[in-house]
Motif scaffolding. Structure first.
Motif, PDB file in Angstrom:
ATOM      1  N   LEU A 120       4.347   1.922  19.815  1.00 53.47           N
ATOM      2  CA  LEU A 120       5.116   2.835  20.666  1.00 53.47           C
ATOM      3  C   LEU A 120       5.022   4.272  20.167  1.00 53.47           C
ATOM      4  O   LEU A 120       4.930   5.214  20.963  1.00 53.47           O
ATOM      5  N   LEU A 121       5.052   4.448  18.850  1.00 54.20           N
ATOM      6  CA  LEU A 121       4.954   5.793  18.287  1.00 54.20           C
ATOM      7  C   LEU A 121       3.605   6.436  18.602  1.00 54.20           C
ATOM      8  O   LEU A 121       3.493   7.663  18.681  1.00 54.20           O
ATOM      9  N   GLN A 122       2.587   5.625  18.786  1.00 56.57           N
ATOM     10  CA  GLN A 122       1.265   6.150  19.095  1.00 56.57           C
ATOM     11  C   GLN A 122       1.085   6.447  20.582  1.00 56.57           C
ATOM     12  O   GLN A 122       0.304   7.331  20.944  1.00 56.57           O
ATOM     13  N   GLU A 123       1.793   5.728  21.444  1.00 51.76           N
ATOM     14  CA  GLU A 123       1.483   5.775  22.867  1.00 51.76           C
ATOM     15  C   GLU A 123       2.534   6.460  23.733  1.00 51.76           C
ATOM     16  O   GLU A 123       2.204   6.998  24.788  1.00 51.76           O
ATOM     17  N   LEU A 124       3.797   6.424  23.330  1.00 55.37           N
ATOM     18  CA  LEU A 124       4.852   6.937  24.202  1.00 55.37           C
ATOM     19  C   LEU A 124       5.208   8.381  23.866  1.00 55.37           C
ATOM     20  O   LEU A 124       5.194   8.771  22.693  1.00 55.37           O
ATOM     21  N   PRO A 125       5.554   9.176  24.875  1.00 59.12           N
ATOM     22  CA  PRO A 125       5.994  10.552  24.614  1.00 59.12           C
ATOM     23  C   PRO A 125       7.368  10.573  23.955  1.00 59.12           C
ATOM     24  O   PRO A 125       8.125   9.605  24.019  1.00 59.12           O
ATOM     25  N   GLN A 126       7.698  11.696  23.354  1.00 57.83           N
ATOM     26  CA  GLN A 126       8.924  11.812  22.581  1.00 57.83           C
ATOM     27  C   GLN A 126      10.174  11.622  23.433  1.00 57.83           C
ATOM     28  O   GLN A 126      11.178  11.081  22.964  1.00 57.83           O
ATOM     29  N   ASP A 127      10.130  12.056  24.695  1.00 63.33           N
ATOM     30  CA  ASP A 127      11.329  11.936  25.524  1.00 63.33           C
ATOM     31  C   ASP A 127      11.689  10.476  25.788  1.00 63.33           C
ATOM     32  O   ASP A 127      12.871  10.142  25.952  1.00 63.33           O
ATOM     33  N   ASN A 159       4.108  -9.617  23.794  1.00 66.02           N
ATOM     34  CA  ASN A 159       5.132  -9.777  24.826  1.00 66.02           C
ATOM     35  C   ASN A 159       6.319  -8.853  24.566  1.00 66.02           C
ATOM     36  O   ASN A 159       6.864  -8.244  25.496  1.00 66.02           O
ATOM     37  N   VAL A 160       6.730  -8.746  23.292  1.00 62.77           N
ATOM     38  CA  VAL A 160       7.813  -7.822  22.942  1.00 62.77           C
ATOM     39  C   VAL A 160       7.430  -6.395  23.317  1.00 62.77           C
ATOM     40  O   VAL A 160       8.235  -5.643  23.886  1.00 62.77           O
ATOM     41  N   TYR A 161       6.201  -6.025  23.018  1.00 60.07           N
ATOM     42  CA  TYR A 161       5.726  -4.678  23.340  1.00 60.07           C
ATOM     43  C   TYR A 161       5.765  -4.425  24.846  1.00 60.07           C
ATOM     44  O   TYR A 161       6.228  -3.372  25.301  1.00 60.07           O
ATOM     45  N   ARG A 162       5.310  -5.393  25.621  1.00 55.65           N
ATOM     46  CA  ARG A 162       5.269  -5.228  27.077  1.00 55.65           C
ATOM     47  C   ARG A 162       6.669  -5.042  27.655  1.00 55.65           C
ATOM     48  O   ARG A 162       6.908  -4.113  28.440  1.00 55.65           O
ATOM     49  N   GLU A 164       7.820  -8.347  13.842  1.00 57.08           N
ATOM     50  CA  GLU A 164       7.242  -8.104  15.159  1.00 57.08           C
ATOM     51  C   GLU A 164       7.690  -6.757  15.713  1.00 57.08           C
ATOM     52  O   GLU A 164       6.893  -6.012  16.298  1.00 57.08           O
ATOM     53  N   GLY A 165       8.960  -6.435  15.524  1.00 53.69           N
ATOM     54  CA  GLY A 165       9.455  -5.148  15.992  1.00 53.69           C
ATOM     55  C   GLY A 165       8.774  -3.984  15.299  1.00 53.69           C
ATOM     56  O   GLY A 165       8.511  -2.948  15.915  1.00 53.69           O
ATOM     57  N   GLY A 166       8.466  -4.149  14.005  1.00 53.23           N
ATOM     58  CA  GLY A 166       7.768  -3.090  13.282  1.00 53.23           C
ATOM     59  C   GLY A 166       6.380  -2.827  13.838  1.00 53.23           C
ATOM     60  O   GLY A 166       5.963  -1.673  13.988  1.00 53.23           O
ATOM     61  N   LEU A 167       5.661  -3.909  14.160  1.00 60.71           N
ATOM     62  CA  LEU A 167       4.336  -3.747  14.760  1.00 60.71           C
ATOM     63  C   LEU A 167       4.433  -3.060  16.120  1.00 60.71           C
ATOM     64  O   LEU A 167       3.624  -2.190  16.457  1.00 60.71           O
ATOM     65  N   VAL A 168       5.447  -3.448  16.886  1.00 63.28           N
ATOM     66  CA  VAL A 168       5.634  -2.856  18.216  1.00 63.28           C
ATOM     67  C   VAL A 168       5.985  -1.376  18.109  1.00 63.28           C
ATOM     68  O   VAL A 168       5.474  -0.540  18.866  1.00 63.28           O
ATOM     69  N   ILE A 169       6.854  -1.031  17.161  1.00 63.02           N
ATOM     70  CA  ILE A 169       7.247   0.367  16.990  1.00 63.02           C
ATOM     71  C   ILE A 169       6.044   1.222  16.607  1.00 63.02           C
ATOM     72  O   ILE A 169       5.899   2.359  17.070  1.00 63.02           O
ATOM     73  N   ASP A 170       5.166   0.683  15.769  1.00 64.80           N
ATOM     74  CA  ASP A 170       3.943   1.417  15.424  1.00 64.80           C
ATOM     75  C   ASP A 170       3.142   1.755  16.682  1.00 64.80           C
ATOM     76  O   ASP A 170       2.618   2.864  16.822  1.00 64.80           O
TER      77      ASP A 170
END
Length: 274
Positions: A239-246, A203-206, A231-237
């Motif tokens: 996001l780093l894989q899926e979201l573009p740098q901008d 849910n945090v990720y979404r 939980e934030g650490g898991l989400v950041i992992d």
């Protein structure tokens, strides 16, 4: 001619260096965390100290308000209920199957009902406008908070209002619902050592991903407390894989009182340094 290259031998570490890393076997990490929990259990009472903070008004979770006392009473009951259930688990091995299943079913129903009273049904909450009204100059910002263990909707609302007063910004809270103190700690161990994404992590990720994709937001401040850091650490992992740098460049991460794994700490530090 003097050499411009210097060679250094391997540096021996001191006794304070932890002898296991986040890449170790999950069960070994789990056992280590259990050991450290009991080794430092003497410090648990300090979680409640100071019992009263002058000037904190109703924002202190232990202040004598009806909402706080209701939450404390439910948590005490859940602590006794869950502790008794875990202690009695060996008895279920010798009981008839129908009695064991019935007993577990009654416990799950009662525990779920009490936690529902604490958590409510909403996944996100917002700070009250009277503490930090929206301002046009801050319209491009989104401040997000993920709470820690044992926090239901009442205490989350108090956390959001307190943060709004501190930073003079409206705060969006993504609720990490409580399952009672004991079960919350077990969940922390599972998330931390097995990198298991529970429903609240997803849910945090979404929610955070939707905020980062909002073209009207150029600055996203993520504040993580206690279990929220795991939980934030898991989400950041993710996001780093899926979201573009901008989109990632919008994100700022701040933690306090967190139970971060080594991998999470390195991820956050590496991202912020870039």
């Amino acid at each position: 001619m003097a050499s411009s290259t210097n060679f250094y031998r391997s540096q021996a570490g001191g006794s304070s260096i932890i002898n296991y890393g986040y890449t170790d076997f999950p069960w070994r990490l789990f056992v280590k965390d259990l050991y450290y929990f009991f080794a430092y259990s003497w410090s648990i009472p300090w979680i409640l100290w100071p019992f009263y903070v002058s000037g904190s008004s109703g924002f202190n979770e232990l202040s004598a308000t009806w909402g706080n006392m209701f939450c404390v009473a439910l948590h005490v009951f859940l602590l006794v209920l869950q502790g008794g259930f875990l202690v009695s688990l060996p008895l279920y091995l010798i009981l008839p199957v129908w009695m064991a299943v019935g007993g577990i079913g009654v416990f799950v129903l009662l525990n779920t009902t009490l936690c529902r009273l604490l958590n409510g049904s909403k996944a996100t909450y917002n700070s009250e406008a009277k503490y930090a009204p929206p301002r046009p100059e801050h319209a491009h910002e989104q401040w997000v908070f993920v709470n820690g263990v044992s926090v239901g909707r009442h205490w989350l609302q108090g956390n959001l209002n307190r943060l709004a007063i501190t930073f003079k910004r409206p705060i969006l809270g993504i609720h990490n619902p409580t399952s009672g103190i004991i079960f919350d700690l077990i969940e922390c161990l599972v998330q931390r050592n097995f990198s298991y994404a529970t429903s609240d992590v997803r849910n945090v990720y979404r929610v955070l991903k939707d905020v980062l994709y909002d073209p009207g937001k150029s600055k996203v401040v993520l504040i993580l407390h206690s279990q929220g850091g795991i939980e934030g650490g898991l989400v950041i992992d993710w996001l780093l894989q899926e979201l573009p740098q901008d989109l990632l460049s919008k994100l700022e991460v701040y933690t306090f009182g967190t139970q971060l794994t080594t991998s999470t700490t390195l991820t956050v530090m590496s991202y912020l340094s870039n």
